[in-house]
Scaffold this motif. Structure first.
Motif, PDB file in Angstrom:
ATOM      1  N   GLY A  47      81.907   7.099   8.082  1.00 45.25           N
ATOM      2  CA  GLY A  47      81.076   5.951   8.377  1.00 45.25           C
ATOM      3  C   GLY A  47      81.499   4.686   7.692  1.00 45.25           C
ATOM      4  N   GLU A  48      80.513   3.966   7.143  1.00 42.96           N
ATOM      5  CA  GLU A  48      80.791   2.690   6.511  1.00 42.96           C
ATOM      6  C   GLU A  48      81.773   2.819   5.355  1.00 42.96           C
ATOM      7  N   ASP A  93      76.115   8.454  10.296  1.00 40.07           N
ATOM      8  CA  ASP A  93      77.155   7.461  10.117  1.00 40.07           C
ATOM      9  C   ASP A  93      77.720   7.022  11.460  1.00 40.07           C
ATOM     10  N   ASP A  94      78.757   6.204  11.408  1.00 33.67           N
ATOM     11  CA  ASP A  94      79.309   5.574  12.601  1.00 33.67           C
ATOM     12  C   ASP A  94      80.216   6.478  13.417  1.00 33.67           C
ATOM     13  N   ILE A 507      83.458   1.014  17.301  1.00 33.21           N
ATOM     14  CA  ILE A 507      82.098   0.893  16.785  1.00 33.21           C
ATOM     15  C   ILE A 507      81.632  -0.539  16.996  1.00 33.21           C
ATOM     16  N   ARG A 509      78.536  -2.876  16.052  1.00 30.71           N
ATOM     17  CA  ARG A 509      77.323  -3.069  15.261  1.00 30.71           C
ATOM     18  C   ARG A 509      76.613  -4.310  15.800  1.00 30.71           C
ATOM     19  N   ARG A 517      73.826   0.289  15.995  1.00 30.70           N
ATOM     20  CA  ARG A 517      75.220   0.447  16.382  1.00 30.70           C
ATOM     21  C   ARG A 517      75.357   1.383  17.574  1.00 30.70           C
ATOM     22  N   TYR A 519      78.700   3.679  19.229  1.00 29.32           N
ATOM     23  CA  TYR A 519      80.055   4.083  18.884  1.00 29.32           C
ATOM     24  C   TYR A 519      80.555   5.151  19.839  1.00 29.32           C
TER      25      TYR A 519
END
Length: 742
Positions: A47-48, A93-94, A507, A509, A517, A519
């Motif tokens: 993720g981030e 997470d992303d 992704i 956001r 978000r 993705y």
């Protein structure tokens, strides 16, 4: 079926009544909930964390008082814990991954890793059954061979078969469990075909910090089952930190549900025979932080386990194997570092030495004291690994980040075995009870694993990330040996293998303030076969296949996460995996009756969806949960009636939390799973186990700021259910716990 419906209705009533009670009262003022801080160097890049830019070099500090020419940089502020709701928040997470926090494992009484992962959508644990008494984990249908386990990013790998028992890993000392699903960054090393599970240790945040926990477990009728204890002490200042922690548990076993009838001669009513376990782990860590960006850490950890194996309640006593593990030990010494290079580049290193030792004893009888027949043995494994990986990255302005990794690991395995009731002349001449009649020689295997990876993140706009990754993995087999009668020691011809991996993700956001978000990602990864799959004769039940090829999976994931209302978040994932070259045990009659060989003869399609949600309408009330719907189809033409085992089609976890007063938190939760496929041992008879619906309850009383008392119950309605053929799960069990911090 009637019992299941009644249980479902009562469980739903618990949550509804709690909702009604919370709605009727005046909200209470917010309170602060503290949780252990995760060790950042030990986190994998999900993720981030993966997409964030390298930390900038700290600005020069203000001049020292009285005109001094230098000063010590101020320590980084401790992150405030915003997760203060009655129930802990879920963290996605992303890339479709999920992180389980220490607060979640404590609140929902998940004291071992196999219990903890059932909190997460798309993940479930499974009793493997048979004589091994192991807990396996499936991540979107991929099991322990296809989902690497790491501790602080250091691979836990058993060189022969990697048959990890996830019940041996205790959770009190784990700050968070990171679960990558489908998309595992190539920067995290080889083997992430279907996912990755990373256990992140704790890190102290204050000059003096400590914690003590103790938990007592009781069966449905008050029978003493066991106890778990945990302790942590640490210190941190501007330039260094240090900590020492340990967990220990000893369980006499667990109690079966009252509805289990003692209708088989190999299991009576009440306590499950041979279900005892004993585990402990210790963790010592020291680190140096010479400035605001760099960190160097050395960690030693050791965990040790002892266990037995319950018998299959459906099989006659004459068909059982009586196995025990006198020891099951994993030990790691690892060094992690992070060094900033200028304003926009960095280097991270990881070096480790790992050791694994275990023993397996087989007995003649259910009393586990007699070894005189050919089925009895004493088997020993002794393995070690040396490894290192180096990651470097640099940022080009604000639009591009380039990262690379080189990974190397050496695995060495040795084993030997003492036999009873038979000597090398294949008879019992001169053999005596409980005295080894013959000893197999020490055999050894050794291989190197390499990986070179690159990952690039392009940001054409501030709110869009485009990620591309590529790696190339290869293995060099130095030596592989086996033993069989009448051949004796067998030395196999080494065969190397290699394979590329590809990844891509986008992704968007669209609302960074609320972390909203969308993705989409694709990951094309391989998993190399183990030594066990290539060379093990499995006590004469298999023949080797040195030419076995890697498995490969292409994973697709489309996800959306949004704060749809104040204090309300929903995350949805739709996934599909296309699996090729699946390794299956195929009958080979030419080598003997009931002899199999591992072959690349399978293919599969794993599809499903996950939904997770959290909602806090008031300061004193919150609720949430997750749902997984999944279908696995596996084509295995050489195995009649084959079905993929271990994974339910539907899995649900719901919870609520309510604070009637600031000191008390009530947390009921329910977990449900539909039926799943299982197989009768030594047959091709597959059938579905029944569904289950469990109600659990946890109550916390905060006596003081630093002392908390807990009482709870799991499987409140004492439901009888099975996950695998012949192995019923625990009935109602209760616990009392105390936690003190300073």
């Amino acid at each position: 079926m009637t019992r299941l419906l009644v249980t479902t209705a009562l469980s739903g009533g618990v949550l509804l009544s709690l909702t009604g009670a919370a709605s009727a009262q005046t909200p209470l003022p917010p309170i602060e909930v503290r949780a252990p801080k995760a060790f950042e160097l030990g986190q994998i890049k999900v993720g981030e964390r993966r997409l964030s830019t390298p930390t900038k070099v700290a600005q020069p500090s203000a001049p020292a008082p009285n005109g001094g020419g230098s000063s010590t940089p101020a320590p980084a502020p401790v992150e405030s814990n915003a997760d203060n709701a009655p129930t802990p928040k879920q963290h996605t997470d992303d890339f479709g991954g999920y992180t389980i926090t220490n607060r979640q494992t404590e609140t929902f009484a998940r004291n071992t890793l196999d219990q903890a992962v059932n909190i997460a959508p798309g993940v479930n644990s499974y009793t493997t059954g048979g004589q091994r008494n192991e807990q396996n984990i499936y991540v979107r249908g991929f099991d322990r061979w296809q989902v690497p386990l790491t501790v602080d990013g250091v691979r836990v790998y058993l060189p022969v078969d990697n048959r990890l028992d996830f019940a041996r890993f205790l959770t009190p000392d784990i700050a968070e469990v990171q679960i990558a699903k489908g998309y595992v960054s190539v920067l995290d090393g080889p083997g992430g075909m279907g996912g990755q599970i990373n256990l992140v240790s704790r890190k102290p945040t204050r000059e003096v910090e400590g914690e003590v926990r103790s938990r007592l477990s009781l069966g449905r009728d008050g029978t003493y089952q066991g106890v778990q204890n945990y302790g942590f002490v640490g210190t941190k200042n501007d330039l260094y930190y240090a900590q020492l922690s340990g967990a220990w548990q000893k369980f006499n076993g667990w109690v079966l549900p009252a509805s289990f009838g003692a209708w088989m001669s190999n299991q009576g009513w009440g306590m499950r025979d041979q279900s005892y376990t004993q585990d402990y782990n210790v963790n010592a860590k020291v680190g140096v932080t010479p400035n605001a960006t760099d960190e160097y850490s050395l960690t030693f950890s050791r965990q040790s386990g002892v266990k037995s194996a319950p018998l299959n309640v459906y099989q006659p006593i004459t068909q059982q194997n009586y196995w025990q593990w006198p020891y099951w030990n994993v030990q790691n010494l690892y060094f992690l570092s992070k060094t900033q290079l200028g304003d926009s580049s960095y280097v991270k290193t990881r070096g480790y030495w790992s050791k694994f030792e275990n023993s397996l004893y087989s007995y003649d009888n259910p009393g586990y004291y007699l070894q005189s027949l050919p089925k009895s043995f004493q088997s020993y494994y002794s393995d070690y690994a040396l490894g290192t990986d180096i990651e470097a990255g640099t940022q080009f302005g604000d639009i591009d980040t380039l990262k690379g990794l080189f990974f190397y690991r050496l695995d060495t395995h040795t084993e030997w075995q003492n036999n009873f009731g038979v000597n090398y002349q294949n008879n019992n001449k001169g053999c005596r009870a409980n005295i080894p009649c013959s000893a197999e020689p020490v055999i050894a295997s050794q291989e190197d694993t390499y990986s070179a990876a690159v990952e690039n993140t392009l940001r054409p706009r501030r709110d869009i990330d485009l990620v591309g990754g590529f790696s190339y993995d290869w293995r060099h087999l130095r030596q592989a040996q086996g033993f069989a009668l009448p051949q004796g020691t067998i030395t196999y011809t080494p065969k190397d293998m290699s394979a590329p991996n590809y990844q891509g993700a986008v992704i968007w956001r669209y609302n960074e303030k609320e972390n909203n978000r969308i993705y989409f990602n694709v990951s094309d990864r391989v998993r190399f076969p183990t030594l066990f799959e290539r060379f093990s004769t499995r006590f004469g039940g298999a023949t080797s296949n040195p030419a076995l090829q890697p498995e490969r999976a292409v994973n697709y994931d489309l996800g959306w996460s949004s704060q749809i209302a104040p204090n309300a978040r929903v995350s949805i994932d739709i996934f599909h995996s296309w699996v090729q070259n699946l390794i299956q045990n195929v009958p080979v009659p030419a080598y003997g009756l009931n002899v199999t060989q591992s072959q690349n003869v399978g293919s599969g399609r794993f599809s499903g969806a996950e939904v997770s949600a959290d909602y806090q309408p008031r300061e004193d009330f919150s609720l949430g949960g997750n749902l997984t719907v999944m279908r696995r189809r596996v084509y295995a033409p050489y195995i009649p009636f084959f079905q993929p085992i271990g994974v339910p089609d539907i899995k649900l976890f719901l919870y609520a939390g309510y604070r009637p007063i600031p000191q008390i938190t009530l947390t009921p939760n329910i977990e449900m799973a539909s039926s799943r496929w299982t197989v009768v041992p030594n047959t091709n008879a597959y059938y579905r186990t029944g569904a289950y619906f469990l109600t659990n309850f946890n109550a916390d009383y905060q006596v003081t700021t630093n002392v908390k008392l807990t009482a709870g119950v799991r499987n409140l309605f004492d439901q009888l259910y099975l996950l695998t053929n012949g192995f019923p799960e625990p009935g109602r069990n209760m616990y009392l716990a105390v936690k003190a911090t300073f």
